[in-house]
Design a protein around this motif. Structure first.
Motif, PDB file in Angstrom:
ATOM      1  N   THR A 254       0.841  -1.199   0.000  1.00  0.00           N
ATOM      2  CA  THR A 254       0.000   0.000   0.000  1.00  0.00           C
ATOM      3  C   THR A 254       0.874   1.247   0.000  1.00  0.00           C
ATOM      4  O   THR A 254       2.078   1.187   0.314  1.00  0.00           O
ATOM      5  CB  THR A 254      -0.882   0.050   1.266  1.00  0.00           C
ATOM      6  N   VAL A 255       0.240   2.374  -0.295  1.00  0.00           N
ATOM      7  CA  VAL A 255       0.973   3.641  -0.316  1.00  0.00           C
ATOM      8  C   VAL A 255       1.468   3.996   1.092  1.00  0.00           C
ATOM      9  O   VAL A 255       2.382   4.808   1.258  1.00  0.00           O
ATOM     10  CB  VAL A 255       0.089   4.744  -0.941  1.00  0.00           C
ATOM     11  N   THR A 256       0.908   3.331   2.107  1.00  0.00           N
ATOM     12  CA  THR A 256       1.352   3.562   3.484  1.00  0.00           C
ATOM     13  C   THR A 256       2.434   2.565   3.918  1.00  0.00           C
ATOM     14  O   THR A 256       2.902   2.620   5.053  1.00  0.00           O
ATOM     15  CB  THR A 256       0.155   3.439   4.447  1.00  0.00           C
ATOM     16  N   TRP A 290      -1.413   2.348  -5.234  1.00  0.00           N
ATOM     17  CA  TRP A 290      -1.461   3.769  -4.850  1.00  0.00           C
ATOM     18  C   TRP A 290      -2.825   4.149  -4.293  1.00  0.00           C
ATOM     19  O   TRP A 290      -2.988   5.228  -3.727  1.00  0.00           O
ATOM     20  CB  TRP A 290      -1.095   4.650  -6.047  1.00  0.00           C
ATOM     21  N   ASP A 291      -3.813   3.267  -4.456  1.00  0.00           N
ATOM     22  CA  ASP A 291      -5.174   3.572  -3.979  1.00  0.00           C
ATOM     23  C   ASP A 291      -5.446   2.996  -2.597  1.00  0.00           C
ATOM     24  O   ASP A 291      -6.486   3.270  -2.009  1.00  0.00           O
ATOM     25  CB  ASP A 291      -6.224   2.981  -4.934  1.00  0.00           C
ATOM     26  N   ARG A 293      -4.679   2.185   1.468  1.00  0.00           N
ATOM     27  CA  ARG A 293      -3.964   2.736   2.626  1.00  0.00           C
ATOM     28  C   ARG A 293      -3.887   1.742   3.773  1.00  0.00           C
ATOM     29  O   ARG A 293      -2.992   1.830   4.608  1.00  0.00           O
ATOM     30  CB  ARG A 293      -4.664   4.012   3.111  1.00  0.00           C
ATOM     31  N   ASP A 294      -4.833   0.820   3.856  1.00  0.00           N
ATOM     32  CA  ASP A 294      -4.879  -0.112   4.990  1.00  0.00           C
ATOM     33  C   ASP A 294      -4.749  -1.544   4.470  1.00  0.00           C
ATOM     34  O   ASP A 294      -5.723  -2.165   4.059  1.00  0.00           O
ATOM     35  CB  ASP A 294      -6.210   0.080   5.731  1.00  0.00           C
ATOM     36  N   GLU A 298      -7.752  -4.003   3.342  1.00  0.00           N
ATOM     37  CA  GLU A 298      -8.112  -3.785   1.931  1.00  0.00           C
ATOM     38  C   GLU A 298      -7.490  -4.771   0.945  1.00  0.00           C
ATOM     39  O   GLU A 298      -8.062  -5.013  -0.113  1.00  0.00           O
ATOM     40  CB  GLU A 298      -7.711  -2.361   1.516  1.00  0.00           C
ATOM     41  N   ASP A 359       6.764   4.147   4.643  1.00  0.00           N
ATOM     42  CA  ASP A 359       6.029   5.252   5.235  1.00  0.00           C
ATOM     43  C   ASP A 359       5.504   6.104   4.082  1.00  0.00           C
ATOM     44  O   ASP A 359       6.208   6.337   3.102  1.00  0.00           O
ATOM     45  CB  ASP A 359       7.050   5.993   6.124  1.00  0.00           C
ATOM     46  N   GLU A 360       4.259   6.561   4.219  1.00  0.00           N
ATOM     47  CA  GLU A 360       3.591   7.223   3.093  1.00  0.00           C
ATOM     48  C   GLU A 360       4.373   8.432   2.558  1.00  0.00           C
ATOM     49  O   GLU A 360       4.556   8.578   1.349  1.00  0.00           O
ATOM     50  CB  GLU A 360       2.182   7.647   3.507  1.00  0.00           C
ATOM     51  N   ALA A 374      -2.707   8.919  -5.052  1.00  0.00           N
ATOM     52  CA  ALA A 374      -2.802   8.422  -3.682  1.00  0.00           C
ATOM     53  C   ALA A 374      -3.788   9.242  -2.847  1.00  0.00           C
ATOM     54  O   ALA A 374      -4.328   8.745  -1.872  1.00  0.00           O
ATOM     55  CB  ALA A 374      -1.424   8.431  -3.038  1.00  0.00           C
ATOM     56  N   SER A 375      -4.020  10.499  -3.225  1.00  0.00           N
ATOM     57  CA  SER A 375      -4.895  11.320  -2.374  1.00  0.00           C
ATOM     58  C   SER A 375      -6.344  11.300  -2.868  1.00  0.00           C
ATOM     59  O   SER A 375      -7.181  11.992  -2.338  1.00  0.00           O
ATOM     60  CB  SER A 375      -4.375  12.753  -2.335  1.00  0.00           C
TER      61      SER A 375
END
Ligand code: MRU
Length: 376
Positions: A254-256, A290-291, A293-294, A298, A359-360, A374-375
């Motif tokens: 993930t992006v995170t 990139w979509d 976060r968890d 997810e 880390d994001e 990502a946002s």
């Protein structure tokens, strides 16, 4: 990389007939080296689903070639007929396996490239060019992962001059999982080729044994010293100072910085954390989602058939390949293919652009063009 002294990649177009895609049948390794021809989208989908080819990068590249075959065979009568066929092929390929994000990424990249082409008779050339480009980028990205990861191994080597650097890896994030070099193995091959004394602990990786069968085979072909261990051994080795570094691959990050990788990776990360062993994940940018976060909530985790756990195949003393059952016939079986290692357990990510914290902010600083995505 080399097989019996000859350079191979994992997928290529047949030189005499470039409408045929050729792959190595990974189900037969390490016992037999067999090359298979793929001529239809159904054959490509089967090759991915049945894990004739596997590994995040190679799944994506195979799907890209599958889209090329789809374009070759699609009707060129009307745009509607063409796109109906090609979009159906994309959906069929995307449905073969859920966890590795490279699959959907490669199909979508082909679709986007084709959408920019007007004349139907130019579609084949564009699809072929895109598949070849995706394959070449995959190899180049892995080569660069090797260059960046090498610096980590060199730093360890400076701390114990002349001594062997012991690296633990899980599953097969080797060249067989990509087009060439591999992700987790690329720094190892680079270090070995530089003359650094590396030794690899290879987790067997039940139930399909990609470590024992594939990683051990490819390291052996390249002459890298290695030892195959049962899946539960890593923690013990780390407690006794026998692992300097863990490097694993990723099917989706993930992006995170949460990492999905072959089942059992999380337990290795926990053991590494408890013992102060650096735990790195090597991945090309095509394996980032990139979509998301968890990762825990997810990332879709593939569950495969019970037979992969119940049965095992291997070579008998006479050379025959035989299948044996391990479990009581009636015992139910669960077969989760992947797990998620939270970012907090990951020391760093080794990417084609450099080594970065899981880390994001750090990830997006390395890939600033993905900030908008990502946002969303
Ligand atoms: O089920 P597979 O063999 O396709 O699984 C993929 C893997 O080999 C591993 O999870 C690997 O570490 C990441 S793929 C580069």
């Amino acid at each position: 990389m080399k097989v019996g002294g000859t350079h191979y990649q994992t997928i290529w177009l047949q030189p005499d007939d470039p409408t045929i895609v050729q792959i190595i049948d990974q189900r037969r390794l390490p016992h037999e080296f067999v090359v298979l021809d793929l001529r239809t989208v159904a054959e490509v989908a089967h090759a991915i689903q049945a894990m004739i080819v596997r590994g995040a990068g190679l799944i994506g590249v195979t799907a890209a070639y599958g889209m090329y075959i789809a374009v070759l065979t699609a009707p060129k009568t009307t745009r509607r007929a063409f796109w109906d066929d090609v979009e159906a092929a994309g959906a069929q390929l995307k449905a073969t396996r859920p966890t590795a994000v490279n699959l959907a990424w490669a199909v979508d990249r082909q679709l986007e490239a084709l959408q920019q082409v007007e004349p139907l008779d130019e579609m084949v050339a564009r699809a072929r060019e895109t598949a070849l480009r995706i394959a070449a980028e995959d190899a180049e990205n892995c080569r660069n992962i090797g260059t960046h990861g090498l610096q980590l191994i060199e730093a360890l080597a400076e701390r114990k001059p002349g001594e062997t650097i012991n690296i633990l890896t899980h599953c097969n994030a080797g060249w067989l999982a990509f087009v060439d070099y591999g992700s987790a193995t690329a720094p190892i091959y680079a270090a070995h080729d530089r003359g650094l004394p590396v030794h690899v602990w290879v987790d067997e990786t039940r139930p399909r044994n990609q470590g024992a069968r594939l990683t051990a085979w490819e390291l052996g072909q390249h002459g890298v010293p290695h030892t195959v261990i049962a899946d539960n051994v890593g923690g013990h080795l780390m407690q006794h100072g026998l692992v300097d570094l863990c490097i694993v691959g990723s099917d989706r990050t993930t992006v995170t910085g949460d990492v999905a990788n072959k089942i059992g990776t999380y337990l290795k990360a926990l053991a590494a954390h408890d013992n102060g062993v650096p735990f790195y994940v090597a991945l090309p940018s095509s394996s980032f989602d990139w979509d998301m976060r968890d990762g825990l909530r997810e990332i879709p985790i593939e569950q495969r058939g019970a037979d992969e756990v119940k049965y095992m195949d291997g070579q008998t003393a006479s050379g025959a390949i035989e299948v044996v059952r391990l479990t009581p016939e009636s015992s139910p079986v669960a077969n989760f293919g992947f797990d998620v290692t939270p970012a907090r357990l990951v020391t760093g990510l080794i990417t084609e652009r450099g080594v970065v914290a899981a880390d994001e902010d750090a990830i997006l600083n390395l890939y600033p063009e993905k900030r908008r995505l990502a946002s969303r």
